[in-house]
Design an enzyme around this catalytic site. Structure first.
Site, short mmCIF file in Angstrom:
data_model
loop_
_atom_site.label_atom_id
_atom_site.label_comp_id
_atom_site.label_asym_id
_atom_site.label_seq_id
_atom_site.Cartn_x
_atom_site.Cartn_y
_atom_site.Cartn_z
N GLU A 1 0.85 -1.20 0.00
CA GLU A 1 0.00 0.00 0.00
C GLU A 1 0.88 1.24 0.00
O GLU A 1 1.74 1.40 0.85
CB GLU A 1 -0.85 -0.01 1.28
CG GLU A 1 -1.61 1.26 1.52
CD GLU A 1 -2.06 1.38 2.98
OE1 GLU A 1 -1.78 0.46 3.77
OE2 GLU A 1 -2.66 2.42 3.30
N ASP B 1 -0.50 -0.75 5.82
CA ASP B 1 -0.22 -0.07 7.09
C ASP B 1 -1.03 -0.71 8.21
O ASP B 1 -2.10 -1.25 7.98
CB ASP B 1 -0.60 1.42 6.98
CG ASP B 1 0.46 2.16 6.16
OD1 ASP B 1 0.17 3.27 5.69
OD2 ASP B 1 1.55 1.58 5.97
N ASP C 1 -2.84 0.65 10.25
CA ASP C 1 -3.86 1.58 10.77
C ASP C 1 -5.20 1.28 10.09
O ASP C 1 -5.32 0.31 9.33
CB ASP C 1 -3.44 3.03 10.51
CG ASP C 1 -3.27 3.27 9.00
OD1 ASP C 1 -2.76 4.33 8.62
OD2 ASP C 1 -3.65 2.36 8.21
N ASP D 1 -6.90 2.77 7.71
CA ASP D 1 -6.87 2.77 6.23
C ASP D 1 -6.25 1.48 5.71
O ASP D 1 -6.74 0.88 4.76
CB ASP D 1 -6.04 3.97 5.74
CG ASP D 1 -6.93 5.20 5.59
OD1 ASP D 1 -6.42 6.31 5.39
OD2 ASP D 1 -8.17 5.01 5.69
#
Ligand code: 28F
Length: 661
Positions: free
Chosen positions: A432, A507, A509, A511
């Site tokens: 990503e 990631d 997180d 997202d």
């Protein structure tokens, strides 16, 4: 393990005991040969072995209630109200038939022609294997007005079968505790067992199954009893979709001792979900029953469409894929002697079954279409639209292929390929974001690691038709990088897959989780082979970096962070928040600094390699479809059209999310 037989002075051991002990010894020496592996999957297979024996008793027509309880002490109890395992003294073994069933390999799985044994096939190794792999196991049999009991330690009887009371009912009750010498984790997951038992209740409509978990403060329990059988199963699978064919179509019949049941309906989505079972075993890899159904569906719908002027054959020929767009279907057949093939022995090989399923389905589907013209018209029109979209996609692909034909490899420009060409040695990271992509390209081992950076969110394929999906640049570059064409349709060629592992690196997180879910949806819906052939993985980047003096440590979750702090004998006072870092001229930091990695981009190539990409030091999670129906429902609820089921899911599961604010 018991002392060696020959030395024992005790006359009670005879020849048959030696054979029993050899058997149990072999099971404990090579457990994975009997239950597949000794990870969580193998642990739960112990329960399925016991459950399958109770299900066999139900299939034989003598049991209509099964309960499964995870007891407070972590042991599992399964009971059924069948006839009860026979207890009379075995004619040749000179011990109770019950002890033979519980201690001799495959004693209970005896095959008689007129029954459909779940545990009799390749899948069932018998309850004696569960016994050998349990710290202790006890069995109670209610039969002929009496209650019989026997207890075992790692498969070894503690004493003879005893009569311990009377009983007005009949049935079998098995309680066991898995052996921690064999299984590193002996904690059962309630949801895993619940999913399989729900599935079994749908497949056996006259059976009531109760599941209970007594380990928590309040008892969790569920009752599964679906009198609608497969029709209820299809409704359950499609509960977050809109049906365009009214209530599910139900087909059933029997030919040459093969019992066939099929239920299906069409929903507005573009995805095909077909689940197939043989004697309650989930045949993930399909087989002749699935081929028979597909052939009948294509031929019957084509005939009906042409006869009624909905399909103009001169215009466009529809393929099998077109007739299955939006189809949710469950096929369950009972075969006396099933032959299983395939990589995971979940493909049905019996050739006679194809014709049997095809004729039963074809006949009854033809009648349904004739008797329900308005629904039939809706179905055929949807198939037509699918064919037109596929045709458009083919033209689009033609264009891209022509365009790609111009540049040499036809590979996406952003792909940093690896130098080794043998797919078995290579892996592809889907990363990503460009910054992480950059670090990954620098940090990787370019001999066998290829990097494909993905920019931002990819399309949600759950709600898109194939031609829209192929217009998406990111999706196209993934398909061409993998090199085997589009999955799930007949054109997918797994001999052309260019990598042994495809690793999603996003990631840590919110997202990142969303992008990972979008990628998983794409692979699940359109590259299922990559999952079924155990090629899809999820990278595990570290969450924390702990710096003390010059040395750096990485933690992958909270527990590991605490463990590292403890091992560094750090007291809380000397921990410096990462924005308050004081770095001495020597580069030493005062105290201990803990920093939370928000994204892969924060790691330099060296760190990314060490923590997440180096096969020697990284952790990657294999994506499995162990319970395909649960995965399918998950994607529909999370990514599908209907909002209400998603809201309900989020409400029920919000407590598990670690939303880092
Ligand atoms: C909690 C798990 O294991 N239930 C079972 C039976 C019933 C019979 C049986 C089982 C025949 C002789 C091989 C009874 N009466 N639940 C269970 N219920 N096994 S396992 O027979 C075993 C075979 O040994 C049974 C008449 N025929 C069969």
């Amino acid at each position: 393990m018991p002392k060696n037989k020959e030395e024992s002075k005790d006359p009670k051991y005879g020849a048959e005991d030696i054979q029993v002990l050899k058997g149990l010894e072999h099971v404990r020496k090579r457990p994975a040969m009997y239950i597949g592996d000794i990870s969580n999957r193998g642990l739960h297979h112990l329960v399925y072995e016991v459950i399958d024996n109770a299900i066999d008793e139900a299939l034989a027509g003598y049991c209509d209630k099964i309960t499964l309880t995870i007891n407070k002490n972590g042991s599992v109890t399964v009971t059924d109200n069948g006839r009860g395992i026979p207890t009379e003294v075995h004619p040749t073994e000179k011990i109770s038939a019950l002890e033979v069933v519980m201690t001799q390999l495959n004693a209970g799985g005896k095959f008689n022609r007129d029954s459909y044994k779940v545990s009799g096939g390749l899948h069932g190794v018998g309850v004696s294997v569960v016994n050998a792999l349990s710290e202790w196991l006890e069995v109670e049999v209610s039969r002929e007005g009496k209650l019989f009991y026997q207890k075992y330690k790692r498969g070894e009887p503690e004493g003879k079968v005893k009569e311990i009371g009377t009983s007005k009912k009949t049935g079998t009750k098995v309680t066991f505790f898995p052996d921690s010498e064999i299984f590193k984790n002996t904690v059962f997951k309630f949801e895993t067992l619940e999913e399989r038992l729900r599935e079994l209740a749908y497949l056996n409509k006259d059976l009531a199954i109760f599941v209970k978990d007594e380990r928590g403060d309040e008892v969790k329990q569920e009752e599964f009893h679906f009198k609608g059988g497969l029709v209820d199963f299809v409704k359950y699978l499609d509960e977050s979709e809109k049906s365009i064919s009214g209530k599910p179509v139900f087909v059933s019949g029997e030919r040459e001792n093969v019992q066939v049941e099929v239920a299906f309906q069409y929903n507005e989505s573009y995805n095909e979900s077909i689940y197939t079972f043989v004697n309650n075993i989930n045949t993930h890899e399909g087989g002749t029953h699935l081929e028979g159904f597909k052939a009948a569906l294509t031929r019957t719908l084509n005939n009906y469409g042409t006869k009624n002027g909905i399909i103009k054959t001169d215009k466009l020929t529809l393929t099998g894929d077109d007739f299955r767009e939006g189809l949710t279907c469950v096929i369950s057949i009972k075969v006396p002697e099933p032959q299983f093939e395939g990589q995971t022995k979940t493909k049905l090989g019996n050739s006679e079954v194809k014709g049997i399923v095809q004729s039963i389905t074809g006949e009854q589907l033809g009648n349904f279409l004739d008797e329900n013209p308005s629904v039939s018209k809706k179905i055929l029109e949807k198939c037509l639209r699918a064919a037109e979209a596929r045709e458009a996609a083919r033209k689009a692909r033609e264009l891209t292929r022509r365009k790609n034909a111009l540049d040499i490899a036809g590979l996406p420009g952003k792909l940093a390929d690896c130098s080794i060409k043998d797919p078995a040695q290579c892996e592809l990271y889907l990363v990503e974001g460009d910054s992480a992509g950059g670090s990954a390209k620098q940090g990787r081992d370019r001999r066998f690691q290829a990097i494909l950076p993905l920019k931002g969110k990819i399309l949600n394929v759950e709600k898109a038709r194939i031609n829209k999906i192929l217009e998406n640049e990111e999706i196209r570059s993934i398909i061409t990088a993998i090199g085997a064409g589009l999955g799930n349709s007949d054109e997918f060629d797994d001999t052309k897959i260019r990598y042994d592992k495809i690793i999603l690196m996003c990631d840590a997180d919110v997202d990142g989780s969303h992008i990972r879910t979008l990628l998983l949806t794409f692979f699940y819906r359109h590259m299922r082979e990559i999952i079924d052939t155990q090629r899809l993985y999820i990278a595990q980047p570290p969450l924390f970096k702990i710096k003390k003096g010059k040395s750096e440590f990485y933690a992958y979750d909270d527990a590991e962070r605490e463990e590292i702090l403890k091992s560094l004998k750090v007291d809380k006072k000397s921990i410096v928040p990462d924005n308050g870092e004081v770095v001495e001229p020597t580069g030493e930091t005062k105290g201990v600094v803990i920093s939370r990695f928000k994204g892969l981009g924060e790691m330099n190539p060296e760190q990314l390699w060490t923590t997440t990409m180096n096969p020697e030091t990284r952790t990657i999670l294999l994506v499995t479809n162990e319970n395909a129906t649960a995965a399918d429902k998950m994607f529909r609820v999370l990514m599908g059209e209907e909002v209400e089921p998603r809201r309900k899911f989020i409400e029920e599961n919000a407590k598990y999310a670690n939303i880092d604010v």
